[in-house]
Design a protein around this motif. Structure first.
Motif: not given
Length: 270
Positions: A131-160
Motif C-alpha cells: 500500500a502507498e499509505t503507511t500509518r502509525a499506531m497511536v501510542k496508548n496503553e489501551e492498544y497493542s499489536c501482534s506481529i508474527q507471534g511477537n506482541e508489542f505492548v505500549f506500557m510504562e517501565y523503569v529504564d536503566e
C-alpha cells in the motif's frame, strides 16, 4: 452499529503519514534502509528531482540526528555533506510488512500489515504489504499489536537510569510471579573517518541492541542487566536458592536469549 464503531475507532487509533504519495519513489521493501532518495524527501529537497515529501513515521529524531552530526563536524572544522546513504543498516527489526493483529484492551479488533520501527519505537501499519499509505499506531496503553507471534505492548517501565518511561515491550515469558519483557532497539553508531591512508574508515550505522525488563507480582517492569549476579537479584529470597541450582545444573548463560527464557519459565514453577 459495529460498522460505525470501527469507523470512529479508526480515527482514534491511527494518524497517517505518506511514505510515497505518487508511488514512484519509495519502492516496496525499501523500508528503513537509508537511501539518497529518502534523504531528498526527508530534507524536502525538491531540487534533487524528488518533489514528493515523505518521512519516517513520527521521526523528528532522524532530523535531529543529522542536525547533531552536521553541528559536530562543523565544530571540528570539517565540511561533511551527509546523506542517508552514509548510514548502514535499517531502523526496522524486519523490513517487510507482515500481517498482524491490533488489540484494544487485549481484544482483537482489526488485522493490518505491520512492522516495528525499533529506532523510533513505533508500529507502522498498512492495509496491504505494498500500500502507498503507511500509518502509525497511536501510542496508548489501551492498544497493542501482534506481529508474527511477537506482541508489542505500549506500557510504562523503569529504564536503566531509574526513570519511568513509556514505550513498546514484548513479553517473552509470562508467569504467575515473574514476567520477562524484551525490547529490541536500533542504536545509531557514529562513523569514523580515516585520518590517514593507512586508517580504516567506519560508516555511520544502526546496530541491534536488546534490553530486558522484569515485572514482579504484576509490578512495573524494571530494567535488568543480563549478568548472573543481576539476574539472580531479581528473584525473591525463597526462589534464589533453587534458581541458582538450576543455573548451575543447566550451565545457563544469561547472555543467551533461550537460556534466559528457560530460566524465567522455571522460576515461575517454584
Amino acid at each position: 452499529m459495529r460498522r460505525l464503531f470501527y469507523v470512529t475507532f479508526g480515527f482514534i487509533i491511527f494518524f497517517g503519514f505518506h511514505a510515497n504519495a505518487q508511488g514512484n519513489i519509495h519502492s516496496p521493501g525499501e523500508g528503513g534502509v537509508f537511501t539518497a532518495n529518502r534523504l531528498a524527501g526527508l530534507k524536502g529537497n525538491s531540487s534533487a528531482g524528488y518533489a514528493e515529501e515523505y518521512d519516517l513515521g513520527n521521526n523528528p529524531s532522524a532530523m535531529n540526528l543529522f542536525s547533531d552530526l552536521r553541528m559536530k563536524f562543523a565544530r571540528l572544522g570539517e565540511e561533511v555533506n551527509l546523506t542517508l546513504d552514509d548510514i548502514d543498516g535499517t531502523i526496522y527489526v524486519d523490513e517487510s510488512f507482515q500481517l498482524g493483529a491490533l488489540y484494544h484492551n487485549g481484544v482483537v479488533f482489526k488485522r493490518m500489515y505491520a512492522r516495528y520501527d525499533a529506532y523510533n519505537d513505533e508500529i507502522e501499519l498498512r492495509t496491504s504489504p505494498n500500500a502507498e499509505t503507511t500509518r502509525a499506531m497511536v501510542k496508548n496503553e489501551e492498544y497493542s499489536c501482534s506481529i508474527q507471534g511477537n506482541e508489542f505492548v505500549f506500557m510504562e517501565y523503569v529504564d536503566e537510569n531509574g526513570a519511568i518511561v513509556k514505550g513498546y515491550l514484548t513479553p517473552m515469558v509470562r508467569g504467575r510471579e515473574y514476567v520477562l519483557y524484551q525490547k529490541q532497539l536500533k542504536v545509531f553508531k557514529e562513523g569514523k573517518l580515516a585520518k590517514t591512508s593507512l586508517d580504516r574508515p567506519f560508516p555511520h550505522r544502526f546496530l541491534d541492541r536488546t534490553k530486558y525488563y522484569v515485572s514482579i507480582d504484576g509490578g512495573t517492569p524494571s530494567y535488568m542487566k543480563t549478568k548472573k549476579k543481576e539476574v539472580l537479584s531479581v528473584f525473591s529470597d525463597k526462589d534464589q536458592k533453587e534458581v541458582k541450582k538450576y543455573m548451575k545444573d543447566k550451565r545457563s548463560n544469561v547472555d543467551k536469549d533461550i537460556d534466559l527464557l528457560n530460566l524465567f519459565a522455571y522460576a515461575n514453577t517454584l
